[in-house]
Design a protein around this motif. Sequence first.
Motif: not given
Length: 452
Positions: A203-207, A271-282
């Motif tokens: 599963f790939t998250f794309v920023a 696809t995630v927004d820049p604001a979602d990047v730390p949420v995915v990392t967490f």
Amino acid sequence: MTWADGNGRAPATGIGTGDDRQAGQLAAGAERSVAAPLTVVRQHLIAAVRNLGFQLTAEQLTVIQAVRGSKLGAVTLQPARMPVQLQIGLEAGPAACRVTVQVNDRWPAKVGRNWGATAVYQDVFGSVLAAVDAALARLDPAAAGGFADWWRNTGTGDVAAMQNAAGWAAQAGSLISRHTTRFLDGSDPAKGAPVSRTGAGTFTFVAADTVAEVPTQLADGMLTVGTLITSRPGQMPANLVTQIQGLVYRVEEYIAAAAAPAGASTPFRFTVDPADVPVVTFLHQQAQLREMLPVRTLLICTTCRLEKIVNPELERLQERNRRTRDLATTVSAVISPFVLAGRLAQTKGPAFACPRCQGLSADESVVTFCRQCGDRRTESALRSCGKCSFDFRSLLPKAPLWVAPTDNGPAATPAATPAVAPPTEPAPPASASAPAPAPTPVEESWPRPPGQ
């Protein structure tokens, strides 16, 4: 509450409408809207499902699935033993939560549902939908007064002579042991893993300029972590919980939409927004920690509140061995123990018996133990041990999650790991000589990136 008409067709609710059921399958449902937060509605509906005697098979943030009855119970034509499946969809709106409910039969054969079963199923459907409406009415009495009638699709009617066999069938059904009923009901814990059960590998998250590729099993763990935190936020900051809920909600919707038409061949690139990047990392870090630490399920008897700790992996192996001995289909061995244990507030049924009061139901929650001092940790988001101050984040691997994208997928050279901090309003760029601002208490509550 009454039916909308004599035999209405299911509206397009998006959770198993009349177009995707088996031919002749009996079903009923409703659509509701209540002025309450999604998490609150979800908790009340789970309690209602448990009180109805259902066994939860999927407990996501936006989808609740449960089953009741058995294949042999269908022979008895007793409402409490008829095989049925319940599916509830939740959708958060700006001022209300939309709830779609569908209950349908799990008749063991593809034909013959209407031979004496239609009238019984109508009673079953009515009692289940009435219980769901009652739970929602307690949350929003004003909206309950405007609930539309239920819809149903129950075919052409009964063969009355078949209903006369119910008395004899009930006597025969009483001779069947509980073990045989559980054998025929079976169990499939993979239903709690929405990503893995599609058959996809990653599963790939794309920023904007970076991607994060995770195995589907770990992606299921991320969704489970998000559901745990949303259901039991504890001391987590409210804005962080809101971000996690929004991301999990969108990912579940994406999986449901992408997997339905094309199945496992659909590539998962979310696809995630820049604001979602730390949420995915967490969520990724928390899922990794849960895979490293021992997973246990804390059972609390709903009658006397006695606590009992069980190992879900041991239960899975015991179930697999039992069904193998009985020549039944074995339970999947792929699902993660954490995902297996991540279904909250579910009734254990006959598998649970309180040793003090002999109660047969218990509330579930996932716990783990500190690797350094062995203290039991009950919080949903792991940071440090409250007893010995051991930093759980020190267990994380140093490899970064986010890497630079290429035409053929994620590149081998990692991109800069995004800072794991809650999104804030963009600040003006600081000069080269200006000192770095000190982290705020809210930022400190997030796990730091590996290696920092």
